[in-house]
Enzyme design. Structure first.
Site, PDB file in Angstrom:
ATOM      1  CD  GLU A   1      -0.092   5.283  -4.007  1.00  0.00           C
ATOM      2  OE1 GLU A   1       0.297   5.632  -3.192  1.00  0.00           O
ATOM      3  OE2 GLU A   1      -1.146   4.670  -4.358  1.00  0.00           O
TER       4      GLU A   1
ATOM      5  CG  ASP B   1      -8.324   4.619   0.302  1.00  0.00           C
ATOM      6  OD1 ASP B   1      -8.096   3.256   0.101  1.00  0.00           O
ATOM      7  OD2 ASP B   1      -7.752   5.346   0.648  1.00  0.00           O
TER       8      ASP B   1
ATOM      9  CG  ASP C   1      -1.870   1.094   1.162  1.00  0.00           C
ATOM     10  OD1 ASP C   1      -2.215   1.631   0.247  1.00  0.00           O
ATOM     11  OD2 ASP C   1      -2.328   1.400   2.499  1.00  0.00           O
TER      12      ASP C   1
HETATM   13  O1  MIG Z   1      -3.686   6.189   4.848  1.00  0.00           O
HETATM   14  O2  MIG Z   1      -3.339   0.895   5.574  1.00  0.00           O
HETATM   15  O3  MIG Z   1      -5.629   2.082   0.171  1.00  0.00           O
HETATM   16  O4  MIG Z   1      -6.931   0.085   1.692  1.00  0.00           O
HETATM   17  O5  MIG Z   1      -6.623   0.199   4.555  1.00  0.00           O
HETATM   18  C1  MIG Z   1      -4.621   5.023   4.687  1.00  0.00           C
HETATM   19  C2  MIG Z   1      -4.648   1.599   5.858  1.00  0.00           C
HETATM   20  C3  MIG Z   1      -3.570   3.576   4.546  1.00  0.00           C
HETATM   21  C4  MIG Z   1      -4.807   3.049   2.389  1.00  0.00           C
HETATM   22  C5  MIG Z   1      -5.284   1.980   1.687  1.00  0.00           C
HETATM   23  C6  MIG Z   1      -6.401   1.297   2.485  1.00  0.00           C
HETATM   24  C7  MIG Z   1      -5.751   0.593   3.902  1.00  0.00           C
HETATM   25  C8  MIG Z   1      -5.262   2.109   4.604  1.00  0.00           C
HETATM   26  N1  MIG Z   1      -4.252   2.699   3.559  1.00  0.00           N
END
Ligand code: MIG
Length: 561
Positions: free
Chosen positions: A190, A271, A187
């Site tokens: 980017e 999200d 996650d």
């Molecule tokens: O700032 O890890 O898209 O699926 O649950 C949020 C927490 C960070 C973004 C991801 C989401 C995940 C969440 N993350």
């Protein structure tokens, strides 16, 4: 198109049909390896199932309620203070035991891994210390460690463009896989970063574009590599898992990627929100991903942010049954989004559609195989199979799961009917068997329990008995549902989890259906490949015509209906 640098490479790919364009495009950018079969089952995720007790309870609920599930995801709270490759001793005191117990109950565990490494000098945080010692983290143009703020607060970022950094990072996953973790969820790659601690009004920032990146002999700047950050992190992860779980296929999921990400990882769309619009949008988004070579994709079922209503959740689970990656997920501080929290009626709908997903797994697994060998999308817009039918070009709210199954989901509240376009050919209502001749529009009746589904005339779909998880028991019986018409389909099978298929240990069985006068003929070719399937009962149902049963001993057979 615009570029910040002097160069931009164009590739022009020719093909009269989408399938051919994708085959060529994925020859260039690569294809996905065959996923472990369990990754095609239902995944349950939430930010977060934050402790061992909560996770055990979750697993128990699935089995007690007989709702199939294969995978539980652990979001960022399993870590100690968001330090990657650690476990919170308070909340997950014995991860190895937890994961072993879950395994015995048929669950796999996937853990999240973010790229930001907590900046923590002199705290004996091994990952930070080794990274600094070996100079693995990105520096600014004037040589300072670059940092931003993410979950662990002040954080530094590995330069995944460098092979030595990727090797190091990849092997760090051993600390998770040694505990039994079977897949990794990447996650924030980017990368998403802020300039000040979260909650402190920090703005999102980017890496400085002039930050040097890459190995010494191919040094470049962040400007050139920005869009590759997620891809290279996924590569490090996938290659690491190959090493540390060498006999077993692993599952990788990433939020960010680039052309070719399918070689390393599945992708989810980030999200979304618990909105009808976002349910609707998920179909064209995922179809576009498939047309871009990334076949193993999904959206968060139920919506990540916000609270789903029972009706939205039921409709979303129906659509989610079609997502190549079928994962329910929801955010911190939203209402719970498990299939049973919305009451009996919704729970029953969820169970029915997850059951259907599991019944379709032999068919879906074959679609994964096609994606692996030819770059074929799993979820397809209608134009993929009907490229000469202009009506399909704008049609985004109907999808094909493989060549033979079409869905026309409901994505509006209070709606019990919808228009459905049936392209040229014969179509059968999945539920009632009613037959239609396309091209035509029909009005489908779709009460909450029903997502309109259609099978193509000549379609062949392999159906397994419902199981609570993929590996529950070997397939002792198989049903081939065949709709009258002319068609052909090859069923692909292997052990579903090892790399033996790369050495020829797979099995394919070709099925053909056609008319001979008034009769429907089904021809089953001799099985090919070295994967041994024990004799099993196969039922061939020619829908609306009849059923025949035989013991499948891998030899040629011709059935007349
Ligand atoms: O700032 O890890 O898209 O699926 O649950 C949020 C927490 C960070 C973004 C991801 C989401 C995940 C969440 N993350």
């Amino acid at each position: 198109m615009e570029t910040r640098d002097a160069e931009l490479d164009y590739y022009i790919i020719y093909g009269p049909e989408p399938a051919q364009i994708l085959a060529t495009y994925t020859q260039l950018t690569g294809r996905m390896p065959l996923a472990p079969k369990w990754a095609l089952g239902y995944h349950q995720c939430r930010w977060s199932y934050e402790s061992e007790d909560v996770v055990r309870e979750l697993a128990r609920e699935f089995r007690d309620r007989a709702i199939p599930c294969d995978v539980i995801h652990l979001d960022i709270d399993y870590m100690r203070g968001y330090r990657v490759f650690t476990w919170s001793p308070k909340r997950f005191p014995d991860p190895a035991k937890l994961i072993a117990d879950l395994k015995a109950a048929g669950f796999k565990v996937v853990t999240i891994v973010d790229p930001g490494v907590k900046y923590e000098p002199e705290a004996d945080y091994e990952i930070f210390d080794r990274g600094v010692e070996n100079d693995y983290f990105v520096r600014t143009a004037d040589g300072k460690l670059f940092h931003g703020y993410v979950w662990p607060d002040k954080a530094v970022f590995p330069d995944f463009m460098r092979p030595d950094v990727r090797d190091w990072w990849g092997e760090l996953h051993k600390s998770l896989t040694d505990m039994g973790v079977a897949g990794i969820w990447n996650d924030m790659n980017e990368p998403a970063i802020a300039e000040r601690p979260f909650g402190d009004g920090g703005e999102h920032i980017w890496f400085p574009l002039d930050a040097p990146q890459g190995p010494d002999d191919d040094r470049t700047t962040h400007a050139e590599t920005h869009n590759l950050y997620g891809l290279m992190m996924a590569k490090a992860c996938a290659e690491g898992l190959q090493k540390v779980r060498s006999g077993d296929r692993s599952f990788v999921l990433t939020r960010s990627g680039f052309a070719g990400v399918q070689r390393y990882s599945s992708v989810w769309m980030g999200d979304n929100q618990s909105l009808w619009d976002h349910l609707e949008m998920s179909l064209p988004m995922l179809c576009n991903m498939g047309l871009s070579g990334v076949a193993f994709v999904g959206c968060d079922i139920g919506g990540f942010a916000g609270n789903a209503t029972a009706e939205l959740f039921a409709r979303w689970m129906q659509v989610g049954m079609l997502y190549p990656l079928m994962r329910g997920h929801s955010a911190m501080s939203t209402a719970q989004h498990e299939p049973w929290v919305f009451g009996d009626r919704t729970e029953q709908i969820c169970r029915e559609y997850i059951n259907l997903r599991y019944q379709l797994l032999p068919y879906i697994y074959t679609l994964f195989w096609e994606a692996a060998i030819a770059g074929t999308p799993i979820l397809r817009p209608l134009l993929y199979h009907f490229p000469r039918d202009r009506t399909t070009y704008q049609l985004y709210d109907q999808v094909l799961l493989g060549p033979s199954l079409m869905a026309a989901p409901v994505y509006r509240p209070g709606v019990e009917h919808r228009a459905v376009y049936l392209p040229e050919g014969t179509w059968y209502d999945w539920w009632t068997g009613e037959c239609y001749h396309g091209p035509t529009h029909i009005l489908a009746h779709a009460p909450l329990e029903r997502m309109p589904l259609y099978a193509r005339g000549g379609g062949i779909i392999a159906i397994a008995p419902v199981r609570q998880f993929v590996g529950e028991e070997p397939l002792e019986s198989l049903k081939m549902r065949i709709w009258p018409g002319t068609g052909e389909w090859t069923l692909y099978e292997d052990d579903g989890h090892s790399f033996e298929h790369e050495k020829g240990v797979w099995a394919t069985t070709n099925y053909k259906v056609y008319f001979e006068g008034e009769k429907v003929i089904v021809e089953i070719a001799a099985r090919e490949g070295q994967f041994l399937i024990y004799e099993r009962e196969v039922t061939v149902e020619v829908v609306g015509v009849g059923e025949q049963r035989f013991t499948d001993d891998a030899t040629v057979l011709r059935l007349t209906f």
